[in-house]
Scaffold this active site. Structure first.
Site, short mmCIF file in Angstrom:
data_model
loop_
_atom_site.label_atom_id
_atom_site.label_comp_id
_atom_site.label_asym_id
_atom_site.label_seq_id
_atom_site.Cartn_x
_atom_site.Cartn_y
_atom_site.Cartn_z
N VAL A 30 35.74 -61.41 -16.16
CA VAL A 30 35.80 -60.02 -16.63
C VAL A 30 34.85 -59.12 -15.83
O VAL A 30 35.19 -57.98 -15.47
CB VAL A 30 35.52 -59.94 -18.15
CG1 VAL A 30 35.72 -58.51 -18.64
CG2 VAL A 30 36.40 -60.90 -18.92
N VAL A 149 38.76 -57.86 -28.86
CA VAL A 149 39.93 -58.24 -29.67
C VAL A 149 41.20 -57.99 -28.87
O VAL A 149 41.51 -56.86 -28.53
CB VAL A 149 39.98 -57.44 -30.99
CG1 VAL A 149 41.12 -57.97 -31.86
CG2 VAL A 149 38.67 -57.52 -31.73
N ILE A 153 44.90 -54.94 -25.17
CA ILE A 153 45.59 -54.16 -26.22
C ILE A 153 44.56 -53.27 -26.94
O ILE A 153 43.57 -53.78 -27.44
CB ILE A 153 46.25 -55.11 -27.26
CG1 ILE A 153 47.22 -56.07 -26.57
CG2 ILE A 153 46.93 -54.31 -28.33
CD1 ILE A 153 47.84 -57.08 -27.53
N GLY A 204 45.48 -72.08 -15.62
CA GLY A 204 44.29 -71.25 -15.86
C GLY A 204 44.35 -70.47 -17.16
O GLY A 204 43.50 -69.63 -17.43
N GLU A 207 40.84 -73.04 -20.98
CA GLU A 207 39.57 -73.49 -20.41
C GLU A 207 39.55 -75.02 -20.34
O GLU A 207 40.35 -75.68 -21.01
CB GLU A 207 38.42 -73.07 -21.34
CG GLU A 207 38.46 -71.63 -21.76
CD GLU A 207 37.53 -70.78 -20.94
OE1 GLU A 207 36.62 -71.34 -20.34
OE2 GLU A 207 37.76 -69.57 -20.89
N ASP A 218 38.68 -68.82 -31.87
CA ASP A 218 38.79 -67.56 -31.14
C ASP A 218 39.61 -66.54 -31.96
O ASP A 218 39.21 -65.37 -32.09
CB ASP A 218 39.46 -67.83 -29.79
CG ASP A 218 39.67 -66.59 -28.97
OD1 ASP A 218 38.67 -66.09 -28.40
OD2 ASP A 218 40.80 -66.08 -28.91
N LYS A 222 38.35 -62.83 -33.84
CA LYS A 222 39.05 -61.55 -33.69
C LYS A 222 39.51 -61.00 -35.03
O LYS A 222 39.38 -59.81 -35.29
CB LYS A 222 40.22 -61.72 -32.72
CG LYS A 222 39.75 -62.03 -31.30
CD LYS A 222 40.88 -62.54 -30.44
CE LYS A 222 40.42 -62.89 -29.05
NZ LYS A 222 41.44 -63.60 -28.28
N GLY A 320 42.55 -62.21 -19.44
CA GLY A 320 42.70 -62.06 -17.99
C GLY A 320 41.80 -60.95 -17.48
O GLY A 320 41.43 -60.05 -18.24
N1 NAP Z 1 38.35 -64.06 -19.58
C1 NAP Z 1 39.08 -63.35 -20.42
O1 NAP Z 1 40.30 -63.23 -20.25
C2 NAP Z 1 38.43 -62.66 -21.59
C3 NAP Z 1 39.23 -61.90 -22.46
C4 NAP Z 1 38.64 -61.22 -23.53
C5 NAP Z 1 37.28 -61.34 -23.73
N2 NAP Z 1 36.54 -62.12 -22.89
C6 NAP Z 1 35.10 -62.22 -23.14
O2 NAP Z 1 34.41 -61.69 -22.01
C7 NAP Z 1 33.17 -62.37 -21.86
C8 NAP Z 1 33.10 -62.93 -20.42
O3 NAP Z 1 34.17 -63.81 -20.24
P1 NAP Z 1 34.57 -64.35 -18.78
O4 NAP Z 1 35.90 -64.98 -18.94
O5 NAP Z 1 34.37 -63.30 -17.77
O6 NAP Z 1 33.49 -65.50 -18.60
P2 NAP Z 1 33.12 -66.26 -17.22
O7 NAP Z 1 34.16 -66.08 -16.19
O8 NAP Z 1 32.70 -67.62 -17.62
O9 NAP Z 1 31.83 -65.45 -16.74
C9 NAP Z 1 30.62 -65.50 -17.42
C10 NAP Z 1 29.56 -64.85 -16.59
O10 NAP Z 1 28.35 -64.90 -17.31
C11 NAP Z 1 27.33 -65.43 -16.48
N3 NAP Z 1 26.38 -66.18 -17.29
C12 NAP Z 1 26.60 -67.29 -18.00
N4 NAP Z 1 25.48 -67.70 -18.60
C13 NAP Z 1 24.52 -66.84 -18.22
C14 NAP Z 1 23.14 -66.75 -18.48
N5 NAP Z 1 22.50 -67.64 -19.24
N6 NAP Z 1 22.45 -65.72 -17.91
C15 NAP Z 1 23.08 -64.83 -17.12
N7 NAP Z 1 24.40 -64.87 -16.83
C16 NAP Z 1 25.10 -65.87 -17.38
C17 NAP Z 1 28.02 -66.32 -15.48
O11 NAP Z 1 27.21 -66.42 -14.32
P3 NAP Z 1 27.66 -67.24 -13.00
O12 NAP Z 1 28.86 -66.52 -12.49
O13 NAP Z 1 26.51 -67.12 -12.10
O14 NAP Z 1 27.94 -68.62 -13.46
C18 NAP Z 1 29.31 -65.55 -15.25
O15 NAP Z 1 29.13 -64.60 -14.23
C19 NAP Z 1 33.14 -63.42 -22.96
O16 NAP Z 1 32.48 -62.90 -24.08
C20 NAP Z 1 34.60 -63.63 -23.29
O17 NAP Z 1 34.81 -64.09 -24.61
C21 NAP Z 1 37.08 -62.77 -21.82
#
Ligand code: NAP
Length: 446
Positions: A30, A149, A153, A204, A207, A218, A222, A320
């Site tokens: 994100v 959430v 959307i 993908g 997870e 999850d 929401k 995504g």
């Molecule tokens: N992915 C989706 O489709 C999606 C959809 C809706 C909501 N979300 C929410 O958006 C948020 C991020 O999701 P994501 O999918 O982008 O996660 P992600 O790809 O796993 O990215 C997480 C990021 O946080 C960093 N991080 C992890 N632990 C850390 C720490 N202790 N200190 C500092 N940085 C740290 C990671 O660093 P590194 O890169 O250096 O490892 C990475 O850059 C979450 O709350 C998730 O629930 C995601």
């Protein structure tokens, strides 16, 4: 209280006068998605918001990690909490994740200093939303979580603003794309849960550890947030019954289809006539003709029923990089426009819990599948258990299994209570002719 640095109105229409310096914590899916939106649509966003967004500082776990976007020009903080620095940033965007840990520490630090805070973190809002909303209101900061959430959307804005004139009595939705993708694959290809999950992981959608998605957690995060927005309760995960889809078999998917249903993992929240909150997450049988049943693949959809608007459903991509970053950016644009109202639909001090509907009290129709020995007397035993517990059957079908000498009995019931149904299932399980744990699914009226 800090000066409102988010007041971006400009007398010169062509050029935004104000800048908003973002502190971005988390540069994963994100976080990089957000930087990509800003890069591609920066001009359009500046025109629409009257503001130029710049990057004040960034943080992630590993500074050296190769990323999709070049972050070398940005100020780097080793410790996420250091992003909460009003000298460097105006708004903190938290995209790390996790209900506690660095995300929560950063939220408390930023809001405590009056810095507005945008997050996609459903777990943190579901567990700590009320505390953070109070803190934001105390310091005059804004806390926004559209992306938390259903990804892209705009359901938070819809409930909070678009439907604000309505008493909502029910919301239900497909709030997890991974779960919906797995169930859709099982239905379309006849695959087992395990194979569909493996496919989702290969593509993908799921997870490496998919437990929050497939165990319903999850979805629960929401629905807890939506409950708060619609019914004015503090968000909480306490006493929220959660069942996932691990135990859904290809057999039940196929029988559901035969009976005119589709199986969907739903988050459900409704207010009973007596004012009790009925909030739950479970796989449900949904009439195949319903719009919600037709939502397939990794899509999400939510339907809310308001007393004036009637049913209102929105569908789209719930996860995504693109959809989620779009929702984060929408929050930032709203902040730039000066829309800094209360965090939930009510001020934090007015959020109040509602009495809960006990799960046994809930009434509905049910689907039950039994694997039984193919011998005389079995039907009489089944009928006695149903009669004794006062549960009447709407449809009963027997299907012979090719693989052994057992048969499947598939039934749907008329309306009854969950407590009666639980007694019936116990009686079924005690019968020697019932060869495995009965499978029960709720038929959800949409
Ligand atoms: N992915 C989706 O489709 C999606 C959809 C809706 C909501 N979300 C929410 O958006 C948020 C991020 O999701 P994501 O999918 O982008 O996660 P992600 O790809 O796993 O990215 C997480 C990021 O946080 C960093 N991080 C992890 N632990 C850390 C720490 N202790 N200190 C500092 N940085 C740290 C990671 O660093 P590194 O890169 O250096 O490892 C990475 O850059 C979450 O709350 C998730 O629930 C995601």
């Amino acid at each position: 209280m800090t000066e409102n640095v988010l007041d971006t109105r400009s007398e010169d229409d062509d050029k935004p006068k104000k800048q908003i310096r973002l502190g971005i914590a988390g540069l994963g899916t994100v976080g990089c998605g957000l930087l990509a939106v800003l890069k591609k649509n920066g001009d359009l966003i500046a025109n629409r918001s009257g503001c130029e967004f710049t990057i004040g500082a960034v943080t992630a776990r590993d500074r050296q990690r190769k990323r999709e976007v070049d972050i070398s020009a940005y100020h780097w903080c080793d410790n996420p909490v250091d992003l909460a620095d009003p000298d460097k940033v105006d708004v903190v965007v938290e995209l790390i994740g996790g209900s506690d840990g660095p995300a929560l520490a950063l939220a408390r630090a930023a809001l405590g200093k009056g810095l507005s805070f945008v997050t996609a973190n459903k777990a943190m809002i579901a567990h700590h939303g009320a505390e953070l909303a109070s803190l934001a209101e105390r310091t005059g900061a804004s806390l926004r979580f559209e992306a938390a959430v259903a990804g892209g959307i705009p359901i938070v804005k819809t409930i909070k603003e678009g439907l604000a004139a309505n008493r909502i009595d029910r919301m239900h939705g497909i709030l997890n794309g991974t779960g919906n993708y797995i169930l859709t694959m099982m239905e379309e290809t006849g695959e087992s849960f395990e194979n569909a999950l493996a496919k989702a992981q290969a593509l993908g959608y799921a997870e490496a550890d998919p437990s929050f998605d497939i165990d319903g957690v999850d979805t629960a995060h929401k629905i807890a947030i939506l409950t708060s927005l619609a019914f004015g309760t503090p968000p909480t995960m306490d006493d929220l019954p959660i069942e996932g889809i691990r135990n859904i078999s290809d057999i039940d998917i196929a029988y559901a289809k035969d009976l005119g249903f589709r199986i969907k993992l739903l988050g459900i929240s409704r207010l009973t006539k007596e004012g009790k909150l009925d909030q739950r997450v479970h796989a449900s049988m949904v009439e195949a003709s319903e719009a919600l049943a037709k939502v397939s693949g990794a899509s999400n959809a939510i339907e809310a029923h308001g007393d004036f608007v009637g049913p209102c459903m929105i569908e789209g991509l719930g996860a995504g990089a693109g959809p989620t970053a779009s929702a984060v950016m929408a929050d930032l644009i709203e902040l730039a426009r000066g829309n800094t109202g209360s965090t939930f639909s009510l001020p934090a001090s007015k959020l109040a819990p509602l009495p809960l509907l006990e799960s046994g009290e809930r009434t509905g129709e049910f689907y039950v599948r039994l694997r039984v020995s193919d011998k005389t007397g079995v039907m009489a035993d089944i009928a006695s258990a149903l009669r004794d517990e006062g549960v009447s059957v709407e449809r009963l079908i027997q299907r012979t299994r090719a693989s052994d000498d057992s048969v499947h009995l598939i039934m749907t019931t008329h309306k009854t209570s969950e407590s009666r149904m639980a007694c019936v299932l116990e009686r079924f399980s005690d019968l020697s002719s019932v060869l495995e744990k009965p499978c029960m699914l709720r038929i959800e009226p949409i």
